[in-house]
Design a protein around this motif. Structure first.
Motif, PDB file in Angstrom:
ATOM      1  N   LEU A 209       4.704  10.971 -15.980  1.00  0.00           N
ATOM      2  CA  LEU A 209       4.133  11.146 -14.809  1.00  0.00           C
ATOM      3  C   LEU A 209       5.273  10.419 -13.904  1.00  0.00           C
ATOM      4  O   LEU A 209       5.271   9.209 -13.888  1.00  0.00           O
ATOM      5  CB  LEU A 209       2.945  10.618 -14.347  1.00  0.00           C
ATOM      6  CG  LEU A 209       2.285  10.912 -13.171  1.00  0.00           C
ATOM      7  CD1 LEU A 209       2.211  12.269 -12.919  1.00  0.00           C
ATOM      8  CD2 LEU A 209       0.993  10.068 -12.860  1.00  0.00           C
ATOM      9  N   SER A 210       5.932  11.327 -13.095  1.00  0.00           N
ATOM     10  CA  SER A 210       7.079  10.850 -12.246  1.00  0.00           C
ATOM     11  C   SER A 210       6.379  10.006 -11.091  1.00  0.00           C
ATOM     12  O   SER A 210       5.278  10.245 -10.613  1.00  0.00           O
ATOM     13  CB  SER A 210       7.911  12.061 -11.792  1.00  0.00           C
ATOM     14  OG  SER A 210       8.713  12.768 -12.415  1.00  0.00           O
ATOM     15  N   THR A 211       7.200   9.021 -10.584  1.00  0.00           N
ATOM     16  CA  THR A 211       6.719   8.281  -9.540  1.00  0.00           C
ATOM     17  C   THR A 211       6.818   8.665  -8.202  1.00  0.00           C
ATOM     18  O   THR A 211       8.025   9.411  -7.765  1.00  0.00           O
ATOM     19  CB  THR A 211       7.466   6.815  -9.452  1.00  0.00           C
ATOM     20  OG1 THR A 211       7.387   6.545 -10.824  1.00  0.00           O
ATOM     21  CG2 THR A 211       6.917   5.740  -8.484  1.00  0.00           C
ATOM     22  N   GLU A 212       5.816   8.513  -7.239  1.00  0.00           N
ATOM     23  CA  GLU A 212       6.014   9.164  -5.875  1.00  0.00           C
ATOM     24  C   GLU A 212       7.115   8.352  -5.122  1.00  0.00           C
ATOM     25  O   GLU A 212       7.538   7.116  -5.435  1.00  0.00           O
ATOM     26  CB  GLU A 212       4.688   8.955  -5.229  1.00  0.00           C
ATOM     27  CG  GLU A 212       3.528   9.754  -5.673  1.00  0.00           C
ATOM     28  CD  GLU A 212       3.601  11.327  -5.354  1.00  0.00           C
ATOM     29  OE1 GLU A 212       4.568  11.471  -4.293  1.00  0.00           O
ATOM     30  OE2 GLU A 212       3.289  12.058  -6.101  1.00  0.00           O
ATOM     31  N   ARG A 213       7.842   8.837  -4.123  1.00  0.00           N
ATOM     32  CA  ARG A 213       8.767   8.135  -3.459  1.00  0.00           C
ATOM     33  C   ARG A 213       7.849   6.985  -2.755  1.00  0.00           C
ATOM     34  O   ARG A 213       7.026   7.344  -2.006  1.00  0.00           O
ATOM     35  CB  ARG A 213       9.386   8.979  -2.471  1.00  0.00           C
ATOM     36  CG  ARG A 213      10.359   8.479  -1.587  1.00  0.00           C
ATOM     37  CD  ARG A 213      11.342   9.571  -0.618  1.00  0.00           C
ATOM     38  NE  ARG A 213      12.070   8.721  -0.118  1.00  0.00           N
ATOM     39  CZ  ARG A 213      13.028   9.486   0.688  1.00  0.00           C
ATOM     40  NH1 ARG A 213      13.041  10.755   1.005  1.00  0.00           N
ATOM     41  NH2 ARG A 213      14.173   8.897   1.319  1.00  0.00           N
ATOM     42  N   GLY A 214       8.545   5.923  -2.654  1.00  0.00           N
ATOM     43  CA  GLY A 214       7.823   4.762  -1.799  1.00  0.00           C
ATOM     44  C   GLY A 214       8.269   4.973  -0.337  1.00  0.00           C
ATOM     45  O   GLY A 214       9.075   6.060   0.082  1.00  0.00           O
TER      46      GLY A 214
ATOM     47  N   ARG B  75       0.675  -1.237  -0.075  1.00  0.00           N
ATOM     48  CA  ARG B  75       0.182   0.224   0.024  1.00  0.00           C
ATOM     49  C   ARG B  75       0.951   1.276  -0.124  1.00  0.00           C
ATOM     50  O   ARG B  75       0.311   2.208  -0.231  1.00  0.00           O
ATOM     51  CB  ARG B  75      -0.855   0.252   1.167  1.00  0.00           C
ATOM     52  CG  ARG B  75      -2.023  -1.078   1.133  1.00  0.00           C
ATOM     53  CD  ARG B  75      -2.789  -0.785   2.574  1.00  0.00           C
ATOM     54  NE  ARG B  75      -3.886  -1.867   2.437  1.00  0.00           N
ATOM     55  CZ  ARG B  75      -4.918  -1.984   3.517  1.00  0.00           C
ATOM     56  NH1 ARG B  75      -5.207  -0.952   4.348  1.00  0.00           N
ATOM     57  NH2 ARG B  75      -5.637  -3.058   3.296  1.00  0.00           N
ATOM     58  N   TRP B  76       2.349   0.902   0.296  1.00  0.00           N
ATOM     59  CA  TRP B  76       3.040   2.273   0.378  1.00  0.00           C
ATOM     60  C   TRP B  76       4.211   2.138  -0.689  1.00  0.00           C
ATOM     61  O   TRP B  76       5.008   2.848  -0.526  1.00  0.00           O
ATOM     62  CB  TRP B  76       3.565   2.392   1.797  1.00  0.00           C
ATOM     63  CG  TRP B  76       2.790   2.670   2.748  1.00  0.00           C
ATOM     64  CD1 TRP B  76       2.438   4.084   2.987  1.00  0.00           C
ATOM     65  CD2 TRP B  76       2.010   1.948   3.465  1.00  0.00           C
ATOM     66  NE1 TRP B  76       1.377   4.082   3.911  1.00  0.00           N
ATOM     67  CE2 TRP B  76       1.249   2.718   4.365  1.00  0.00           C
ATOM     68  CE3 TRP B  76       1.797   0.523   3.722  1.00  0.00           C
ATOM     69  CZ2 TRP B  76       0.161   2.337   5.365  1.00  0.00           C
ATOM     70  CZ3 TRP B  76       0.864   0.119   4.887  1.00  0.00           C
ATOM     71  CH2 TRP B  76       0.219   0.907   5.382  1.00  0.00           C
ATOM     72  N   ASP B  77       3.851   1.163  -1.776  1.00  0.00           N
ATOM     73  CA  ASP B  77       4.675   1.301  -3.058  1.00  0.00           C
ATOM     74  C   ASP B  77       4.708   2.806  -3.485  1.00  0.00           C
ATOM     75  O   ASP B  77       3.450   3.195  -3.605  1.00  0.00           O
ATOM     76  CB  ASP B  77       4.316   0.126  -4.168  1.00  0.00           C
ATOM     77  CG  ASP B  77       4.793  -0.821  -3.810  1.00  0.00           C
ATOM     78  OD1 ASP B  77       5.677  -1.484  -2.732  1.00  0.00           O
ATOM     79  OD2 ASP B  77       4.658  -2.012  -4.651  1.00  0.00           O
TER      80      ASP B  77
ATOM     81  N   GLY C  93      13.437   4.680  -1.779  1.00  0.00           N
ATOM     82  CA  GLY C  93      12.351   4.759  -1.965  1.00  0.00           C
ATOM     83  C   GLY C  93      12.187   5.557  -3.229  1.00  0.00           C
ATOM     84  O   GLY C  93      11.024   5.641  -3.803  1.00  0.00           O
ATOM     85  N   VAL C  94      13.294   6.126  -3.862  1.00  0.00           N
ATOM     86  CA  VAL C  94      13.366   6.983  -4.943  1.00  0.00           C
ATOM     87  C   VAL C  94      13.602   6.083  -6.173  1.00  0.00           C
ATOM     88  O   VAL C  94      14.360   5.628  -6.467  1.00  0.00           O
ATOM     89  CB  VAL C  94      14.191   8.166  -4.781  1.00  0.00           C
ATOM     90  CG1 VAL C  94      14.262   8.965  -6.166  1.00  0.00           C
ATOM     91  CG2 VAL C  94      14.180   8.869  -3.783  1.00  0.00           C
ATOM     92  N   GLU C  95      12.610   6.183  -7.248  1.00  0.00           N
ATOM     93  CA  GLU C  95      12.717   5.602  -8.532  1.00  0.00           C
ATOM     94  C   GLU C  95      13.206   6.376  -9.653  1.00  0.00           C
ATOM     95  O   GLU C  95      13.231   7.580  -9.585  1.00  0.00           O
ATOM     96  CB  GLU C  95      11.283   5.197  -8.926  1.00  0.00           C
ATOM     97  CG  GLU C  95      11.387   4.318  -9.999  1.00  0.00           C
ATOM     98  CD  GLU C  95       9.874   3.593 -10.421  1.00  0.00           C
ATOM     99  OE1 GLU C  95       9.569   2.441 -10.145  1.00  0.00           O
ATOM    100  OE2 GLU C  95       9.092   4.588 -10.892  1.00  0.00           O
ATOM    101  N   GLY C  96      14.139   5.778 -10.238  1.00  0.00           N
ATOM    102  CA  GLY C  96      14.797   6.298 -11.326  1.00  0.00           C
ATOM    103  C   GLY C  96      13.812   7.115 -12.446  1.00  0.00           C
ATOM    104  O   GLY C  96      12.608   6.522 -12.716  1.00  0.00           O
ATOM    105  N   ALA C  97      14.011   8.238 -12.869  1.00  0.00           N
ATOM    106  CA  ALA C  97      13.083   8.901 -13.880  1.00  0.00           C
ATOM    107  C   ALA C  97      12.833   8.241 -14.948  1.00  0.00           C
ATOM    108  O   ALA C  97      11.622   8.364 -15.688  1.00  0.00           O
ATOM    109  CB  ALA C  97      13.836  10.292 -14.339  1.00  0.00           C
TER     110      ALA C  97
END
Length: 362
Positions: A308-313, A140-142, A289-293
Motif C-alpha cells: 500500500l503506497s504512502t500518501e504524500r505528506g 497529523r499531516w504525516d 512529502g513523497v516517500e520512496g516506494a
C-alpha cells in the motif's frame, strides 16, 4: 539558500504579518519554510539569541527583522498579526499568554503547555480575547498517518482491535542544552516530545481514551526525565493503542501496526518531510512529502499481503487552514482551526495520568 518572504494572498487580503520565536529545529525546519511557502503570510520577524542561528536566519530570510528574544517580538506586536512559538515547552504558557494579551493570534509548538490546566487557561483566554489560538501538531499531516486514516475510512481492516505506533531513534547523547537540563516540570523527556505526537495521533484515529499502563525510564547518561517510554491506551471505541517512544533504540520496530477482524497493516520508516527540509529542499518542491516506494506498507494477512503506497505528506496544510481561518474573520469564522487546542489538552491529561501510573509502579 535565500528564501524571500512571500507576498500577500490577493486583493483585499493583506499578508498575515508573522513572527517566529526560536530558530532551532522547530523554527528553522518547520515554521519558517512553511510560512514563506504560503503567499497568505509574510515572515516579518525572527527571534533568536544564538549568533550562528541569527546568521542563518538573516541569510535565508533577509526581509525578516532579527531580534534577540520573544520579549522583543512582543514589543513589535502592533506591527504583527501572528506569533509562532517554537521555544522550549516551559516557555509556551507564559509566552502564549503574553502574546494573546498583546492582541496577537498564536501558534504554539507541541507540547501545548507543560500542564493541562495551563492549556485550558490559554484556550479560555483566547476565547475571551477573541484571538485565534492553535497548536502545531504537524504529524497529523504525516504521509503515513494520512495513509492509515484513509485505510481506516475504507474499512479494509474490518473492526480494528489493536493499534501500535512507534517513534524510536538511536540518539545516545542528549543533543540540545535545554533538553539536557529539562525535568518533567519543564516539559522535558521523550513523553512530552515524541509522545505528544503519538498520543495525539491515536486520539485522532480512535477517539477518547484512558491510560491503562505506563512505563517511563531514563536510559542515557545524564537524562533527567525519560527517554524510553511505553504507554497503553484503552479507547472508548474498544481499540487498544500501544505506543512506544525511545531515544536509545538500536533496532527499530515498525512505525505502525494495526490489527483488525479482516486484516492488518504494517508500515516501517518515518515521514520524509522533516529530513527533506533539513537536506535543503522546500515545501513547494515537487518531491516534497513523497516517500520512496520501497517504504510502502503491507496490507492483508500473512501469505496474502499487498503493498500500500504512502500518501504524500502535507505539513503545508496546517498553515493553509490557519490562513483561511484568520482571513475569514478569525474566531468569528465558522471555518475550523488546523488544530483545536482542546485535543492537545486531552493529550496533556493523558501524559499526566501516564506519569502518575508510572510513579506508582516505580
Amino acid at each position: 539558500m535565500s528564501i524571500e518572504a512571500t507576498p500577500g494572498s490577493g486583493p483585499g487580503k493583506p499578508s498575515i504579518r508573522t513572527a517566529v520565536a526560536g530558530f532551532g529545529l522547530s523554527g528553522r525546519v518547520f515554521h519558517a519554510p512553511l510560512i514563506t511557502a504560503n503567499s497568505a503570510y509574510s515572515l516579518d520577524a525572527i527571534a533568536t539569541s544564538d549568533a550562528g542561528r541569527q546568521e542563518d536566519a538573516s541569510a535565508s530570510y533577509p526581509a525578516a527583522q532579527l531580534v534577540n528574544s520573544p520579549a522583543d517580538l512582543l514589543a513589535l506586536a502592533g506591527d504583527l498579526d501572528l506569533i509562532v512559538l517554537g521555544t522550549p515547552p516551559a516557555t509556551h504558557y507564559p509566552l502564549a499568554k503574553a502574546a494573546l494579551e498583546a492582541g496577537l493570534d498564536v501558534v504554539v509548538d507541541k507540547p501545548f503547555a507543560v500542564r493541562s490546566a495551563e492549556g485550558q487557561e490559554l484556550m479560555d483566554l483566547a476565547a475571551r480575547l477573541d484571538r485565534v489560538l492553535t497548536v502545531f501538531q504537524n504529524r497529523r499531516w504525516d504521509g503515513d498517518f494520512l495513509t492509515v486514516q484513509g485505510l481506516l475510512e475504507s474499512g479494509a481492516l474490518g473492526t480494528v482491535t489493536r493499534f501500535e505506533s512507534r517513534f524510536e531513534r538511536w540518539s545516545p547523547e542528549v543533543s540540545k542544552a535545554w533538553k539536557a537540563d529539562a525535568t518533567a516540570d519543564d516539559g522535558g523527556g521523550v513523553l512530552f516530545d515524541l509522545g505528544t505526537h503519538l498520543i495525539d495521533q491515536s486520539l485522532q484515529l480512535f477517539g477518547p481514551a484512558t491510560v491503562i499502563h505506563a512505563e517511563l525510564r531514563a536510559r542515557r547518561p545524564g537524562e533527567k526525565t525519560d527517554d524510553d517510554v511505553f504507554v497503553a491506551l484503552q479507547h472508548d471505541s474498544g481499540v487498544v493503542s500501544h505506543l512506544w517512544m525511545n531515544m536509545l533504540c538500536a533496532q527499530q520496530g515498525p512505525r505502525y501496526r494495526l490489527l483488525g477482524s479482516e486484516g492488518g497493516f504494517t508500515k516501517h520508516g518515518v515521514d520524509p518531510q522533516e529530513p527533506y527540509i533539513v537536506a535543503g529542499g522546500g515545501p513547494l518542491d515537487e518531491e516534497y512529502g513523497v516517500e520512496g516506494a520501497e517504504w510502502a506498507g503491507l496490507l492483508g494477512r500473512d501469505g496474502h499481503l499487498d503493498r500500500l503506497s504512502t500518501e504524500r505528506g502535507a505539513y503545508p496544510e496546517f498553515y493553509r487552514i490557519l490562513a483561511d481561518k484568520i482571513n475569514d474573520g478569525g474566531t468569528a469564522s465558522p471555518l475550523p482551526l488546523p488544530v483545536n487546542p482542546s485535543g492537545p489538552i486531552e493529550v496533556l491529561k493523558l501524559i499526566e495520568k501516564a506519569r502518575e501510573l508510572a510513579l506508582h509502579r516505580a
